[in-house]
Write a protein that holds these residues in place. Structure first.
Motif, PDB file in Angstrom:
ATOM      1  N   UNK A   4       0.849  -1.221   0.140  1.00 29.10           N
ATOM      2  CA  UNK A   4      -0.094  -0.118  -0.056  1.00 29.10           C
ATOM      3  C   UNK A   4       0.790   1.395   0.102  1.00 29.10           C
ATOM      4  N   UNK A   5       0.148   2.120  -0.511  1.00 29.49           N
ATOM      5  CA  UNK A   5       1.127   3.597  -0.507  1.00 29.49           C
ATOM      6  C   UNK A   5       1.412   4.114   0.576  1.00 29.49           C
ATOM      7  N   UNK A   6       2.407   4.539   1.209  1.00 27.63           N
ATOM      8  CA  UNK A   6       2.527   5.344   2.379  1.00 27.63           C
ATOM      9  C   UNK A   6       2.456   6.661   2.245  1.00 27.63           C
ATOM     10  N   UNK A   7       1.280   7.254   2.778  1.00 25.48           N
ATOM     11  CA  UNK A   7       0.674   8.397   2.690  1.00 25.48           C
ATOM     12  C   UNK A   7       0.306   9.186   4.319  1.00 25.48           C
ATOM     13  N   UNK A   8       0.220   8.260   5.095  1.00 24.40           N
ATOM     14  CA  UNK A   8      -0.184   8.858   6.302  1.00 24.40           C
ATOM     15  C   UNK A   8       0.787   9.402   7.493  1.00 24.40           C
ATOM     16  N   UNK A   9       0.891  10.596   7.707  1.00 22.43           N
ATOM     17  CA  UNK A   9       1.829  11.203   8.731  1.00 22.43           C
ATOM     18  C   UNK A   9       1.237  10.834  10.185  1.00 22.43           C
ATOM     19  N   UNK A  10       2.068  11.463  10.947  1.00 21.70           N
ATOM     20  CA  UNK A  10       1.814  11.093  12.386  1.00 21.70           C
ATOM     21  C   UNK A  10       0.390  11.708  12.851  1.00 21.70           C
ATOM     22  N   UNK A  68       4.747  -3.556  10.693  1.00 21.55           N
ATOM     23  CA  UNK A  68       4.077  -2.375  10.576  1.00 21.55           C
ATOM     24  C   UNK A  68       3.170  -2.714   9.233  1.00 21.55           C
ATOM     25  N   UNK A  69       2.455  -3.612   9.008  1.00 23.45           N
ATOM     26  CA  UNK A  69       1.627  -4.183   7.802  1.00 23.45           C
ATOM     27  C   UNK A  69       0.120  -4.156   7.824  1.00 23.45           C
ATOM     28  N   UNK A  70      -0.435  -3.952   6.873  1.00 26.36           N
ATOM     29  CA  UNK A  70      -1.772  -3.906   6.805  1.00 26.36           C
ATOM     30  C   UNK A  70      -2.399  -5.132   7.357  1.00 26.36           C
ATOM     31  N   UNK A  71      -3.566  -4.732   8.263  1.00 30.21           N
ATOM     32  CA  UNK A  71      -4.221  -5.983   9.054  1.00 30.21           C
ATOM     33  C   UNK A  71      -3.960  -6.214  10.458  1.00 30.21           C
ATOM     34  N   UNK A 225       0.664   0.057   7.418  1.00 30.80           N
ATOM     35  CA  UNK A 225       1.344  -0.147   6.337  1.00 30.80           C
ATOM     36  C   UNK A 225       1.096   1.207   5.290  1.00 30.80           C
ATOM     37  N   UNK A 226       0.045   1.903   5.787  1.00 29.69           N
ATOM     38  CA  UNK A 226      -0.148   3.159   5.178  1.00 29.69           C
ATOM     39  C   UNK A 226       0.694   4.183   5.558  1.00 29.69           C
ATOM     40  N   UNK A 227       1.403   4.115   6.762  1.00 30.31           N
ATOM     41  CA  UNK A 227       2.141   5.152   7.307  1.00 30.31           C
ATOM     42  C   UNK A 227       3.382   5.493   6.925  1.00 30.31           C
ATOM     43  N   UNK A 332      -2.050   2.903  -5.398  1.00 28.69           N
ATOM     44  CA  UNK A 332      -1.694   2.488  -4.092  1.00 28.69           C
ATOM     45  C   UNK A 332      -2.802   2.167  -3.165  1.00 28.69           C
ATOM     46  N   UNK A 333      -3.974   2.056  -3.679  1.00 24.85           N
ATOM     47  CA  UNK A 333      -5.190   1.554  -2.845  1.00 24.85           C
ATOM     48  C   UNK A 333      -5.557   0.379  -2.994  1.00 24.85           C
TER      49      UNK A 333
END
Length: 474
Positions: A4-10, A68-71, A225-227, A332-333
């Motif tokens: 997944x595309x890493x787009x989320x910040x803190x 740090x993975x999806x799910x 995983x999005x982070x 990346x979604x």
């Protein structure tokens, strides 16, 4: 396999976590809570519930730093307990998420109906004594499709919307607290229990709903995983989510019992909303109602995104059809998982609150099973992944076990008849058994992947605890 595309910040991740936990009904149903348990029972019981949730979150935190993975929970269970435990964990998590999502479809319209009476017109049908109205259903369908569209192109778009609503919730809560504490008096809170109350029993009875208030804290782990921040920091955000959400609940509820005598609030219909109106602050009564609306919207959005990530993880491991793990090469979604979440949400949401409440009530059991599974995985982890627990003191390693004991207590009280927290007979017991039976059939009929391949798909390059982001902070 595409990540997944890493787009989320803190801040975006924290907004998904905290705002995804802070729901809607608590702010206008706390009058009933005060009446049943006293202000002391609500506040102390909630504080205990927060502490127990934080204990479990400590296990989530350490797992998230390594995987740090999806799910989230699906990965933790597969890596340490194996395929069967991972499927059970994921299936229970999906049950809890889907139940809530279906409830939100009509809940938003009914909440708006308190301000706009025309929402409760044009009745369509009645299920379990609850009538579903066309405007209510239409608004829920549109909201679901809006959330689908926001996340179809990038989770970052939905995250920005979530962040704005999160900041509005925090600002509203602070306004209530400042006014409540400055205009009220501690004499409105004390004595915190009624003359006929049983303080210890009333406090302990509220621990169960107190824990369910924090039910969504695993969103941070699910979205890891999005982070685009370091995994260790992502892990710390799991615990911070529990503490911030729990602190917010306690602050607003304490201010509600401070601004007016809590016994008066207990006799009202809309809790904090009516309390501040009666205290001479009608604008803040509207702010409290706005917090409820925004809390519903943020919980809906958070669970909508998280549910798709659980499907991605289960698809990667071959626990559900592998097509669910597909990630769009450009955006990346998880486009296919998002479609499935939308379809399931709408397929159940039309039933309305009368039927969906049956599904929702079983969610406490589902989440309890998930929390216990993560705790067992935490204690099993050192055999293959010693970095999960590391050199931590014995008392810190005991915390998840304390939280899991609380989760087991919740499950037992829900399953035993006559406890005050029991499932509704027979509808909710049938739904619980049907969900378990459906999961059992899917588990046996699925195309099984070799464990090594499934584990590699789930953990990616993080299988040895490597930081695939190189410590980048967002």
């Amino acid at each position: 396999m595409t990540d997944l595309k890493q787009t989320l910040g803190t801040w975006q991740l924290l907004a998904f976590g905290v705002a995804g936990v802070v729901g809607a009904s608590w702010i206008y149903t706390n009058s009933a809570f005060f009446d049943l348990y006293g202000a002391g029972g609500v506040l102390i019981g909630l504080a205990i519930g927060v502490a127990l949730a934080a204990c479990i979150a400590s296990a989530y935190s350490r797992f998230t730093a390594v995987f740090p993975r999806a799910g989230g929970e699906v990965v933790f269970a597969y890596a340490t307990l194996g395929r069967g435990a991972s499927f059970l964990t994921g299936w229970m998590l999906l049950g809890a998420y889907v139940s809530s999502l279906a409830f939100y479809v009509t809940a938003f319209g009914y909440l708006l109906g308190n301000f706009f009476p025309w929402m409760n017109t044009i009745p369509l049908y009645t299920i379990n004594d609850e009538t579903v109205y066309l405007p209510v259903l239409a608004v829920g369908v549109v909201l679901t499709l809006v959330y689908f569209t926001l996340n179809w192109f990038s989770v970052k778009i939905g995250a920005q919307v979530q962040l704005l609503m999160f900041l509005a919730i925090i600002a509203g809560g602070l306004a209530l607290a400042v006014t409540g504490f400055s205009a009220g008096s501690p004499g409105n809170l004390i004595p915190a229990f009624g003359p006929e109350a049983a303080p210890f029993a009333d406090t302990m009875r509220f621990v169960i709903p107190g824990m369910t208030f924090l039910a969504g804290f695993g969103l941070v782990a699910v979205l890891a995983e999005d982070a685009r921040i370091a995994p260790a920091k992502t892990g710390r955000l799991v615990v911070l989510t529990v503490l911030l959400a729990g602190g917010f609940y306690l602050l607003v509820l304490l201010a509600t019992a401070w601004v007016l005598p809590w016994q008066e609030v207990a006799a009202m219909d809309l809790g904090t909303v009516d309390a501040f109106r009666a205290a001479g602050f009608p604008a803040l009564g509207a702010v409290a109602y706005l917090i409820a609306v925004l809390g519903l919207l943020t919980s809906f959005l958070g669970l909508f995104v998280a549910c798709s990530r659980v499907m991605v993880a289960m698809g990667r491991a071959g626990l559900l059809p592998s097509a669910l793990a597909a990630v769009h090469p450009r955006r990346g979604t998880p486009h296919i998982a998002l479609v499935f979440v939308t379809v399931i949400t709408l397929a159940l949401g039309w039933l309305g609150p009368g039927a969906v409440t049956w599904f929702l009530d079983t969610g406490g059991i589902y989440l309890g099973v998930v929390w216990i599974a993560v705790t067992l995985a935490y204690y099993r982890a050192p055999r293959r992944y010693p970095q999960v627990r590391g050199a931590t003191p014995w008392w810190e390693n005991a915390l998840p076990g304390i939280g899991a004991a609380g989760a087991l207590f919740v499950i037992v009280l829900a399953l035993l008849p006559g406890t005050g927290s029991s499932l509704v007979w027979p509808a909710e017991y049938i739904i619980l058994l049907a969900w378990l039976a459906l999961g059992f059939v899917l588990y046996l009929g699925g195309a099984r992947k070799p464990d090594a391949e499934a584990l590699q798909s789930l953990t990616g390059s993080t299988a040895a605890g490597a930081d695939r982001r190189g410590g980048h902070e967002g």
